[in-house]
Design a protein around this motif. Structure first.
Motif, PDB file in Angstrom:
ATOM      1  N   GLU A   5       0.969  -1.104  -0.028  1.00 10.42           N
ATOM      2  CA  GLU A   5      -0.077  -0.161   0.047  1.00 10.42           C
ATOM      3  C   GLU A   5       0.921   1.323  -0.035  1.00 10.42           C
ATOM      4  OE1 GLU A   5      -2.627  -0.086   3.048  1.00 10.42           O
ATOM      5  OE2 GLU A   5      -3.874  -1.849   2.440  1.00 10.42           O
ATOM      6  N   THR A  20      -6.121   3.218  -1.901  1.00 17.48           N
ATOM      7  CA  THR A  20      -5.845   2.599  -0.562  1.00 17.48           C
ATOM      8  C   THR A  20      -7.469   2.167  -0.222  1.00 17.48           C
ATOM      9  OG1 THR A  20      -3.758   3.607   0.277  1.00 17.48           O
ATOM     10  CG2 THR A  20      -4.976   2.742   1.878  1.00 17.48           C
ATOM     11  N   GLY A  21      -8.097   3.116  -0.026  1.00 19.25           N
ATOM     12  CA  GLY A  21      -9.691   2.895   0.200  1.00 19.25           C
ATOM     13  C   GLY A  21     -10.256   1.687  -0.733  1.00 19.25           C
ATOM     14  N   ARG A  23      -8.469  -0.446  -2.438  1.00 21.45           N
ATOM     15  CA  ARG A  23      -8.046  -1.754  -2.211  1.00 21.45           C
ATOM     16  C   ARG A  23      -8.805  -2.448  -0.812  1.00 21.45           C
ATOM     17  NH1 ARG A  23      -4.418  -4.457   0.849  1.00 21.45           N
ATOM     18  NH2 ARG A  23      -3.232  -5.978  -0.191  1.00 21.45           N
ATOM     19  N   SER A  24      -8.819  -1.607   0.282  1.00 23.06           N
ATOM     20  CA  SER A  24      -9.397  -1.943   1.482  1.00 23.06           C
ATOM     21  C   SER A  24     -10.755  -2.383   1.374  1.00 23.06           C
ATOM     22  CB  SER A  24      -9.191  -0.806   2.415  1.00 23.06           C
ATOM     23  OG  SER A  24      -9.878  -1.276   3.766  1.00 23.06           O
ATOM     24  N   VAL A  27     -10.636  -6.000  -0.482  1.00 18.98           N
ATOM     25  CA  VAL A  27     -10.096  -6.902   0.672  1.00 18.98           C
ATOM     26  C   VAL A  27     -11.402  -7.124   1.736  1.00 18.98           C
ATOM     27  CG1 VAL A  27      -8.818  -7.424   2.828  1.00 18.98           C
ATOM     28  CG2 VAL A  27      -7.741  -6.622   0.674  1.00 18.98           C
ATOM     29  N   ARG A  28     -12.106  -6.224   2.014  1.00 23.61           N
ATOM     30  CA  ARG A  28     -13.212  -6.481   3.194  1.00 23.61           C
ATOM     31  C   ARG A  28     -14.335  -7.276   2.328  1.00 23.61           C
ATOM     32  NH1 ARG A  28     -18.160  -3.845   3.992  1.00 23.61           N
ATOM     33  NH2 ARG A  28     -18.845  -4.015   6.191  1.00 23.61           N
ATOM     34  N   THR A  62      -4.295  -9.841   8.570  1.00 19.60           N
ATOM     35  CA  THR A  62      -5.429  -8.809   8.051  1.00 19.60           C
ATOM     36  C   THR A  62      -6.623  -9.090   8.811  1.00 19.60           C
ATOM     37  OG1 THR A  62      -4.091  -8.761   5.924  1.00 19.60           O
ATOM     38  CG2 THR A  62      -6.495  -8.026   5.995  1.00 19.60           C
ATOM     39  N   ARG A  66      -8.454  -6.306  11.534  1.00 21.95           N
ATOM     40  CA  ARG A  66      -9.491  -5.647  11.150  1.00 21.95           C
ATOM     41  C   ARG A  66     -10.588  -6.099  12.086  1.00 21.95           C
ATOM     42  NH1 ARG A  66     -11.134  -3.261   5.497  1.00 21.95           N
ATOM     43  NH2 ARG A  66     -12.962  -2.415   5.955  1.00 21.95           N
TER      44      ARG A  66
END
Length: 206
Positions: A5, A20-21, A23-24, A27-28, A62, A66
């Motif tokens: 990142e 970044t948002g 990709r985040s 992932v979520r 990860t 989170r």
């Protein structure tokens, strides 16, 4: 993963937050989908963070970073499942709003694995983490659907002081009962009856 990142941000400093948002969010989405798939196949008791991570293609760290626990992850997954594609109805009519809500609930609880998930959550209700996850899910659902009842009160379709949570409970409880206990279909006739009875009950109390 953090270093990746950082490198992406360095390569395009004008848009670090968007990248970044994005990709985040991906992932979520992958982790939540993997969690639901796992619980549908193995139940809560067979849910393992390592299996979810492998299925989602992310590191276990990860997930732990989170969500912390598997029940917190599962609560987020089910809450997201209930929210995505299910906007709060705002048709201008209590009856049609309740119809949309009832249809949303019916479609959700009829999904593969959801009945097993609900049954396991009830069986493990003595587990404080499971209880917390369940309460979080229901609190979120009631908060999202409360405007339906509040607007019906404003339009004069329901009496002042009507408790949104009570109305939604009255509508949804028979749907869950039919799924979990009687195993009968959630057909249109049954759903319509639930709506009619809910409206009649709360209009009468006014």
């Amino acid at each position: 993963m953090v270093e990746r990142e950082h490198n992406l941000d360095s390569a395009s400093p004008a848009e670090p937050r968007r990248r970044t948002g994005g990709r985040s969010a991906r992932v979520r989405e992958a982790v939540l989908a993997a969690a639901l798939d796992q619980v549908a196949e193995h139940g809560i008791e067979g849910l393992a963070i390592g299996d979810i991570a492998a299925r989602a293609g992310v590191a276990e760290t990860t997930i732990y970073r989170r969500w912390g626990t598997r029940t917190a992850l599962l609560a987020d997954a089910v809450t997201e499942l209930a929210a995505v594609g299910n906007p709060t109805p705002d048709t201008g009519s209590l009856r049609s709003d309740l119809r949309q809500l009832a249809d949303q609930i019916s479609h959700l609880i009829s999904r593969p694995g959801i009945a097993r998930l609900l049954g396991t959550a009830i069986a493990l209700s003595v587990d404080p983490d499971v209880a917390t996850a369940r309460h979080r899910f229901w609190d979120d659902r009631f908060e999202r659907t409360a405007p339906v009842i509040d607007k019906a009160v404003e339009r004069g379709e329901l009496p002042a002081g009507t408790d949104p949570r009570e109305v939604i409970e009255t509508l949804s409880a028979p749907l869950y009962f039919r799924l979990m206990v009687t195993d009968l279909p959630l057909d249109d006739t049954f759903v319509t009856r639930c709506i009619d009875q809910t409206i009649a009950l709360y209009r009468k109390t006014g």
